[in-house]
Design an enzyme around this catalytic site. Sequence first.
Site, PDB file in Angstrom:
ATOM      1  N   ARG A 214       9.044  -0.115   2.452  1.00  0.00           N
ATOM      2  CA  ARG A 214       9.970  -0.958   1.675  1.00  0.00           C
ATOM      3  C   ARG A 214      11.209  -1.355   2.476  1.00  0.00           C
ATOM      4  NH1 ARG A 214       7.306   0.120  -2.941  1.00  0.00           N
ATOM      5  NH2 ARG A 214       7.906  -1.087  -4.772  1.00  0.00           N
ATOM      6  N   HIS A 245      -1.422  -4.659   5.115  1.00  0.00           N
ATOM      7  CA  HIS A 245      -1.291  -4.031   3.801  1.00  0.00           C
ATOM      8  C   HIS A 245      -1.449  -5.114   2.727  1.00  0.00           C
ATOM      9  CE1 HIS A 245       0.577  -1.842   0.501  1.00  0.00           C
ATOM     10  NE2 HIS A 245       0.536  -0.744   1.230  1.00  0.00           N
TER      11      HIS A 245
HETATM   12  C1  UD1 Z   1       3.054   2.791  -1.580  1.00  0.00           C
HETATM   13  C2  UD1 Z   1       3.981   4.000  -1.611  1.00  0.00           C
HETATM   14  C3  UD1 Z   1       4.337   4.430  -0.190  1.00  0.00           C
HETATM   15  C4  UD1 Z   1       3.077   4.632   0.645  1.00  0.00           C
HETATM   16  C5  UD1 Z   1       2.207   3.385   0.579  1.00  0.00           C
HETATM   17  C6  UD1 Z   1       0.916   3.620   1.302  1.00  0.00           C
HETATM   18  C7  UD1 Z   1       5.577   4.171  -3.453  1.00  0.00           C
HETATM   19  C8  UD1 Z   1       6.835   3.671  -4.047  1.00  0.00           C
HETATM   20  N1  UD1 Z   1       5.230   3.629  -2.295  1.00  0.00           N
HETATM   21  O1  UD1 Z   1       3.784   1.707  -1.025  1.00  0.00           O
HETATM   22  O2  UD1 Z   1       5.052   5.657  -0.244  1.00  0.00           O
HETATM   23  O3  UD1 Z   1       3.445   4.886   1.967  1.00  0.00           O
HETATM   24  O4  UD1 Z   1       1.902   3.086  -0.787  1.00  0.00           O
HETATM   25  O5  UD1 Z   1       0.257   2.413   1.575  1.00  0.00           O
HETATM   26  O6  UD1 Z   1       4.925   5.007  -4.023  1.00  0.00           O
HETATM   27  N2  UD1 Z   1      -1.254  -4.051  -3.538  1.00  0.00           N
HETATM   28  C9  UD1 Z   1      -2.477  -4.665  -3.821  1.00  0.00           C
HETATM   29  N3  UD1 Z   1      -3.622  -3.915  -3.712  1.00  0.00           N
HETATM   30  C10 UD1 Z   1      -3.618  -2.610  -3.353  1.00  0.00           C
HETATM   31  C11 UD1 Z   1      -2.382  -2.012  -3.051  1.00  0.00           C
HETATM   32  C12 UD1 Z   1      -1.200  -2.735  -3.151  1.00  0.00           C
HETATM   33  O7  UD1 Z   1      -2.535  -5.830  -4.167  1.00  0.00           O
HETATM   34  O8  UD1 Z   1      -4.696  -1.977  -3.288  1.00  0.00           O
HETATM   35  C13 UD1 Z   1       0.007  -4.854  -3.654  1.00  0.00           C
HETATM   36  C14 UD1 Z   1       0.441  -5.087  -5.114  1.00  0.00           C
HETATM   37  O9  UD1 Z   1       0.991  -6.369  -5.239  1.00  0.00           O
HETATM   38  C15 UD1 Z   1       1.523  -4.026  -5.305  1.00  0.00           C
HETATM   39  C16 UD1 Z   1       2.165  -4.030  -3.923  1.00  0.00           C
HETATM   40  O10 UD1 Z   1       1.068  -4.168  -3.010  1.00  0.00           O
HETATM   41  O11 UD1 Z   1       2.435  -4.363  -6.351  1.00  0.00           O
HETATM   42  C17 UD1 Z   1       2.972  -2.797  -3.570  1.00  0.00           C
HETATM   43  O12 UD1 Z   1       2.271  -1.593  -3.863  1.00  0.00           O
HETATM   44  P1  UD1 Z   1       3.126  -0.236  -4.109  1.00  0.00           P
HETATM   45  O13 UD1 Z   1       2.181   0.881  -4.350  1.00  0.00           O
HETATM   46  O14 UD1 Z   1       4.177  -0.465  -5.115  1.00  0.00           O
HETATM   47  O15 UD1 Z   1       3.915  -0.047  -2.752  1.00  0.00           O
HETATM   48  P2  UD1 Z   1       3.373   0.206  -1.284  1.00  0.00           P
HETATM   49  O16 UD1 Z   1       4.222  -0.596  -0.370  1.00  0.00           O
HETATM   50  O17 UD1 Z   1       1.918   0.046  -1.258  1.00  0.00           O
HETATM   51  N1  UDP Z   2      -5.452   3.433   7.249  1.00  0.00           N
HETATM   52  C1  UDP Z   2      -6.719   2.905   6.962  1.00  0.00           C
HETATM   53  N2  UDP Z   2      -6.919   1.548   7.096  1.00  0.00           N
HETATM   54  C2  UDP Z   2      -5.927   0.697   7.483  1.00  0.00           C
HETATM   55  C3  UDP Z   2      -4.640   1.240   7.751  1.00  0.00           C
HETATM   56  C4  UDP Z   2      -4.432   2.601   7.621  1.00  0.00           C
HETATM   57  O1  UDP Z   2      -7.632   3.647   6.599  1.00  0.00           O
HETATM   58  O2  UDP Z   2      -6.177  -0.498   7.588  1.00  0.00           O
HETATM   59  C5  UDP Z   2      -5.210   4.881   7.073  1.00  0.00           C
HETATM   60  C6  UDP Z   2      -4.556   5.612   8.232  1.00  0.00           C
HETATM   61  O3  UDP Z   2      -5.526   6.115   9.127  1.00  0.00           O
HETATM   62  C7  UDP Z   2      -3.800   6.733   7.537  1.00  0.00           C
HETATM   63  C8  UDP Z   2      -3.424   6.126   6.201  1.00  0.00           C
HETATM   64  O4  UDP Z   2      -4.288   5.004   6.007  1.00  0.00           O
HETATM   65  O5  UDP Z   2      -4.635   7.862   7.284  1.00  0.00           O
HETATM   66  C9  UDP Z   2      -1.990   5.697   6.219  1.00  0.00           C
HETATM   67  O6  UDP Z   2      -1.714   4.931   5.103  1.00  0.00           O
HETATM   68  P1  UDP Z   2      -0.381   4.085   4.943  1.00  0.00           P
HETATM   69  O7  UDP Z   2       0.122   3.674   6.283  1.00  0.00           O
HETATM   70  O8  UDP Z   2      -0.689   3.044   3.944  1.00  0.00           O
HETATM   71  O9  UDP Z   2       0.602   5.117   4.245  1.00  0.00           O
HETATM   72  P2  UDP Z   2       1.644   6.205   4.786  1.00  0.00           P
HETATM   73  O10 UDP Z   2       0.914   7.156   5.661  1.00  0.00           O
HETATM   74  O11 UDP Z   2       2.717   5.467   5.505  1.00  0.00           O
HETATM   75  O12 UDP Z   2       2.163   6.826   3.541  1.00  0.00           O
END
Ligand code: UD1
Ligand code: UDP
Length: 377
Positions: A214, A245
């Site tokens: 974020r 992502h």
């Molecule tokens: C979340 C976690 C973060 C973690 C990350 C891993 C919180 C606040 N944040 O952040 O700690 O490191 O996940 O990736 O808990 N979206 C999709 N499809 C998906 C996933 C996300 O469309 O499968 C989009 C949606 O529009 C959603 C946005 O991504 O609203 C953000 O997702 P959110 O879980 O709020 O935050 P992350 O940045 O993914």
């Molecule tokens: N990862 C994955 N596919 C991707 C990117 C990451 O499987 O395209 C895996 C990565 O190996 C790690 C985890 O997802 O185990 C990390 O997730 P992310 O970076 O979303 O979250 P964070 O670790 O920062 O909470």
Amino acid sequence: MKTPKTIICCVVGTRPEAIKMAPVILELRRSSFLEPFVLATGQHTDMLRQALDFFGICADKDLAVMKENQSLDYITASVLEKVGQVLDDLKPFMVLVHGDTTTTMAASLAAFYRKIPLAHVEAGLRSGNINLPFPEELNRIVSDRVAGWWFPPTEGAKDNLLREGFDPSRIIVTGNTVIDALLWSANKVNEPASGALKIIPGTARVMLLTAHRRESWGEPLKGICRAVIRILEDFPDLWVIIPMHRNPQVRSILKSQLGDIKSVVLCDPLDYPDFVWSMKRSDLILTDSGGVQEETTVLGTPTLVMRDVTERPEAVKYGTSVLVGTNPERIHEMATKALKEPQAGAIESFKYRVSPFGAGNAAQIIIETIEDIFRKS
Ligand code: UD1
Ligand code: UDP
């Protein structure tokens, strides 16, 4: 008639929770008297399913809370209320949460409000700055505060918990379950399945980039893209893999800044084995991910962490990570150094090649401990 097994409710909401809880869920399935109930909050949708699928895990219930561009208030309130309703019906012996997402924090509160014993996997991580990473530092503090059992991955994380006054007899250092997941996947990683990865020439040098935090949305992410462009100017043989992502805030910037460059592979999130292949194939990784910092301590790929602080100091001290922040000049300078002198120890901390995050038996330690807690209850 067989005696029913005792239920342990394993809550997962996002991709990293799925990957890091998978070994725990698989280990619980082997228990002769405990069984997992996999509760997906659906904070992530396809990214969560993609990770669970690889491990052959299907959620027993999916609360499907995700909305596009969801707010922290919304995730917190909906997870708290909906997990609470499930716990009222399920009445598990224990709730297991992982890490530091908003799912983790809100599910922890739901268990606490019902006085259901809560165990926190990957407990005790601290950056020391409540705003970095945001909101994860607060999330993990809240979960630790209301938990009754703590499974820190390292001695350092345990020390953080002891400093905060938690009961030492309930703190068990386990290693990080991501190492279990990585080793589990190792023999399933040969050639990449993703078409996007297949176009990279065999002779090319490769840099892998992930960014989603974020605090990096907006200007910092644009700066990261500018650094990538400068690195590519200096290293014309380099290809960059960017599994984007699903967050629209992240995707729109990456696409607008880097979408037209032929040697930048902008693709959807990769299946775990393809991502592991990419980490191994890469000469350098730029990331703000927590999990990637841990995984590269085993894989040995030099990693520049685009954050100002880390709650994983072990990855910097004993691993392959260097903190570089999000300043484009600094990223460019450090990437150049690492790409020019990969073997020359250009970056001091790359010389270690041992993982401080355990031997890959974290899930076994966790489940043996929970079995023991159950026997004594
Ligand atoms: C979340 C976690 C973060 C973690 C990350 C891993 C919180 C606040 N944040 O952040 O700690 O490191 O996940 O990736 O808990 N979206 C999709 N499809 C998906 C996933 C996300 O469309 O499968 C989009 C949606 O529009 C959603 C946005 O991504 O609203 C953000 O997702 P959110 O879980 O709020 O935050 P992350 O940045 O993914
Ligand atoms: N990862 C994955 N596919 C991707 C990117 C990451 O499987 O395209 C895996 C990565 O190996 C790690 C985890 O997802 O185990 C990390 O997730 P992310 O970076 O979303 O979250 P964070 O670790 O920062 O909470």
